[in-house]
Motif scaffolding. Structure first.
Motif, PDB file in Angstrom:
ATOM      1  N   TYR A  82      40.482  46.818  44.512  1.00  0.00           N
ATOM      2  CA  TYR A  82      40.160  47.602  45.570  1.00  0.00           C
ATOM      3  C   TYR A  82      40.590  48.945  45.044  1.00  0.00           C
ATOM      4  CZ  TYR A  82      38.736  48.840  50.423  1.00  0.00           C
ATOM      5  OH  TYR A  82      38.180  49.687  51.431  1.00  0.00           O
ATOM      6  N   ILE A  84      43.741  42.955  44.849  1.00  0.00           N
ATOM      7  CA  ILE A  84      44.019  42.537  46.391  1.00  0.00           C
ATOM      8  C   ILE A  84      43.845  41.001  46.239  1.00  0.00           C
ATOM      9  CG2 ILE A  84      43.292  44.773  47.483  1.00  0.00           C
ATOM     10  CD1 ILE A  84      40.494  43.467  47.859  1.00  0.00           C
ATOM     11  N   PHE A  85      43.489  40.267  45.234  1.00  0.00           N
ATOM     12  CA  PHE A  85      43.154  39.262  45.166  1.00  0.00           C
ATOM     13  C   PHE A  85      43.113  38.589  43.954  1.00  0.00           C
ATOM     14  CE2 PHE A  85      40.513  35.237  45.704  1.00  0.00           C
ATOM     15  CZ  PHE A  85      40.748  34.836  46.811  1.00  0.00           C
ATOM     16  N   ARG A  86      43.455  37.257  43.695  1.00  0.00           N
ATOM     17  CA  ARG A  86      43.469  36.633  42.402  1.00  0.00           C
ATOM     18  C   ARG A  86      43.513  35.220  42.645  1.00  0.00           C
ATOM     19  NH1 ARG A  86      45.945  37.169  37.272  1.00  0.00           N
ATOM     20  NH2 ARG A  86      45.902  39.330  37.578  1.00  0.00           N
ATOM     21  N   ALA A  87      42.316  34.380  41.755  1.00  0.00           N
ATOM     22  CA  ALA A  87      42.419  32.914  42.137  1.00  0.00           C
ATOM     23  C   ALA A  87      42.329  32.530  40.613  1.00  0.00           C
ATOM     24  CB  ALA A  87      41.046  32.613  42.784  1.00  0.00           C
ATOM     25  N   GLU A  88      43.228  31.425  40.610  1.00  0.00           N
ATOM     26  CA  GLU A  88      43.000  30.517  39.380  1.00  0.00           C
ATOM     27  C   GLU A  88      42.155  29.359  39.633  1.00  0.00           C
ATOM     28  OE1 GLU A  88      47.116  29.727  39.340  1.00  0.00           O
ATOM     29  OE2 GLU A  88      47.630  31.921  39.069  1.00  0.00           O
ATOM     30  N   LEU A  89      41.211  29.210  38.876  1.00  0.00           N
ATOM     31  CA  LEU A  89      40.566  27.900  38.926  1.00  0.00           C
ATOM     32  C   LEU A  89      40.642  26.847  38.049  1.00  0.00           C
ATOM     33  CD1 LEU A  89      37.020  29.756  39.613  1.00  0.00           C
ATOM     34  CD2 LEU A  89      38.898  29.556  41.182  1.00  0.00           C
ATOM     35  N   HIS A  90      40.386  25.502  38.425  1.00  0.00           N
ATOM     36  CA  HIS A  90      40.564  24.643  37.663  1.00  0.00           C
ATOM     37  C   HIS A  90      39.412  23.752  37.624  1.00  0.00           C
ATOM     38  CE1 HIS A  90      44.864  25.328  37.476  1.00  0.00           C
ATOM     39  NE2 HIS A  90      45.065  25.552  38.818  1.00  0.00           N
ATOM     40  N   LEU A 140      32.314  29.309  44.325  1.00  0.00           N
ATOM     41  CA  LEU A 140      32.088  30.115  45.427  1.00  0.00           C
ATOM     42  C   LEU A 140      33.465  30.376  45.806  1.00  0.00           C
ATOM     43  CD1 LEU A 140      30.257  31.027  48.490  1.00  0.00           C
ATOM     44  CD2 LEU A 140      31.718  28.819  49.209  1.00  0.00           C
ATOM     45  N   ILE A 141      33.790  31.736  45.929  1.00  0.00           N
ATOM     46  CA  ILE A 141      35.032  32.118  46.516  1.00  0.00           C
ATOM     47  C   ILE A 141      34.909  33.177  47.859  1.00  0.00           C
ATOM     48  CG2 ILE A 141      37.270  33.147  45.858  1.00  0.00           C
ATOM     49  CD1 ILE A 141      36.432  32.435  43.189  1.00  0.00           C
ATOM     50  N   ALA A 142      35.232  32.666  48.957  1.00  0.00           N
ATOM     51  CA  ALA A 142      35.513  33.709  50.178  1.00  0.00           C
ATOM     52  C   ALA A 142      36.623  33.948  50.477  1.00  0.00           C
ATOM     53  CB  ALA A 142      34.456  32.929  51.221  1.00  0.00           C
ATOM     54  N   PHE A 143      37.102  35.400  50.741  1.00  0.00           N
ATOM     55  CA  PHE A 143      38.161  35.696  51.161  1.00  0.00           C
ATOM     56  C   PHE A 143      38.168  36.879  52.042  1.00  0.00           C
ATOM     57  CE2 PHE A 143      38.607  39.207  47.882  1.00  0.00           C
ATOM     58  CZ  PHE A 143      37.623  38.899  46.980  1.00  0.00           C
ATOM     59  N   THR A 144      39.239  37.669  52.229  1.00  0.00           N
ATOM     60  CA  THR A 144      39.246  38.587  53.354  1.00  0.00           C
ATOM     61  C   THR A 144      39.974  39.769  52.861  1.00  0.00           C
ATOM     62  OG1 THR A 144      40.961  38.062  54.700  1.00  0.00           O
ATOM     63  CG2 THR A 144      38.573  37.393  55.523  1.00  0.00           C
ATOM     64  N   THR A 145      39.693  41.187  53.373  1.00  0.00           N
ATOM     65  CA  THR A 145      40.615  42.190  53.061  1.00  0.00           C
ATOM     66  C   THR A 145      40.479  43.273  54.117  1.00  0.00           C
ATOM     67  OG1 THR A 145      41.291  43.699  51.229  1.00  0.00           O
ATOM     68  CG2 THR A 145      38.800  43.500  51.444  1.00  0.00           C
ATOM     69  N   GLY A 181      44.234  27.898  42.777  1.00  0.00           N
ATOM     70  CA  GLY A 181      45.610  28.595  43.514  1.00  0.00           C
ATOM     71  C   GLY A 181      45.147  30.054  43.577  1.00  0.00           C
ATOM     72  N   ARG A 215      47.271  43.140  52.122  1.00  0.00           N
ATOM     73  CA  ARG A 215      45.902  43.795  51.946  1.00  0.00           C
ATOM     74  C   ARG A 215      44.861  42.815  52.423  1.00  0.00           C
ATOM     75  NH1 ARG A 215      44.740  48.611  47.953  1.00  0.00           N
ATOM     76  NH2 ARG A 215      42.946  48.604  49.715  1.00  0.00           N
ATOM     77  N   ALA A 216      44.979  41.472  52.431  1.00  0.00           N
ATOM     78  CA  ALA A 216      44.209  40.677  52.793  1.00  0.00           C
ATOM     79  C   ALA A 216      43.692  40.697  54.211  1.00  0.00           C
ATOM     80  CB  ALA A 216      44.482  39.110  52.519  1.00  0.00           C
TER      81      ALA A 216
END
Lengths: 106, 155
Positions: A53, A58-64, A72-77, B100, B106-107
């Motif tokens: 941002y 603000i957000f990081r995801a490790e996918l397997h 699909l990844i949904a998150f908030t900020t 993970g 900030r979320a």
């Protein structure tokens, strides 16, 4: 071909919590399957997703491999200031996808 | 002329299965060990408390290839007290990790959603790491009718 979609509101009130939904077109091949001839199908997944941002992460995801195809990844900020929200997916075989969206904070 | 004894010996040889076609009898135990190892990698030796985390996914899964799941964690999400990371694991997959994620104040709200592949009936567990270093978890037992990862590729 690289196809990604992001969904977030174009405008928000300052301090409001907004939901961001992202979708990337990708088979997410697990590496555990084999063809009908018995040859293993090599792994081909998206392994990392990062959202920034205005340049700050603000957000990081490790996918397997256990993430379904077309992840699909949904998150908030918190909508803190007007600017750009950038998204980056990286994965096996040099896969890179980027997308960005503008947000106006009033 | 083939005697009855020779015929039996030849027949047994023809039907003997090659070693690599057999499943590892310890597969279940190996997966359980990998699951515990994955949990330990995240939490170290810290205790994992139950509560504060809500893992939401259907208890009966028709198709394990795309299971909608969401994780919500009770947290004020302030710089002093927030969720640092959320991990989701499943017990019976060839690899226990599902996802993970790393987030911060900030979320605004500790809530994520995705879609997973689940190979077999078992337990799915979500672990949240707080900014003070404590771990909280929630687990859900699921029943899978059609397993993920079993169908052959069409290549």
């Amino acid at each position: 071909m690289v196809r990604v979609v992001v969904n977030l509101p174009a405008a928000a009130k300052r301090g409001e919590i907004i939901e961001i939904k992202t979708l990337a077109a990708h088979p997410m091949e697990t590496g555990f399957r084999s063809t009908q001839l018995g040859e293993p199908i090599p792994r081909d997944i998206i392994s990392l997703f990062v959202c920034t941002y205005n340049g700050e992460e603000i957000f990081r995801a490790e996918l397997h491999p256990a993430i379904a195809a077309n992840p699909l990844i949904a998150f908030t900020t918190v909508a803190s200031e007007s600017g750009r929200i950038e998204f980056k997916w990286t994965g096996d075989n040099g896969y890179v996808a980027t997308q960005s969206a503008a947000i106006t904070v009033v | 002329m083939t005697t009855r004894r020779e015929f039996l010996v030849l027949a047994c040889g023809a039907f003997a299965t090659p070693v690599e076609a057999q499943l590892d009898p310890n597969r279940a135990a190996l997966r359980q060990a990998a699951f515990q190892e994955a949990l330990r990698k995240v939490t170290g030796d810290a205790p994992v408390n139950r509560g504060r985390v809500k893992l939401d996914l259907p208890p009966l899964i028709d198709n394990g290839n795309a299971v909608p799941l969401s994780v919500a964690v009770e947290s004020p999400m302030t710089p002093a007290d927030h969720v640092k990371a959320i991990y989701v694991f499943t017990e019976k997959n060839p690899q226990p990790n599902i996802i993970g994620v790393h987030l911060g104040p900030r979320a605004g709200r500790a809530h994520i959603a995705t879609r997973a592949r689940i190979a077999d009936t078992g337990t799915v567990i979500a672990i949240a790491q707080m900014s003070d270093g404590s771990f909280w978890s929630d687990s859900v037992p699921v029943v899978v009718t059609l397993s993920a990862c079993l169908e052959e590729g069409l290549i």
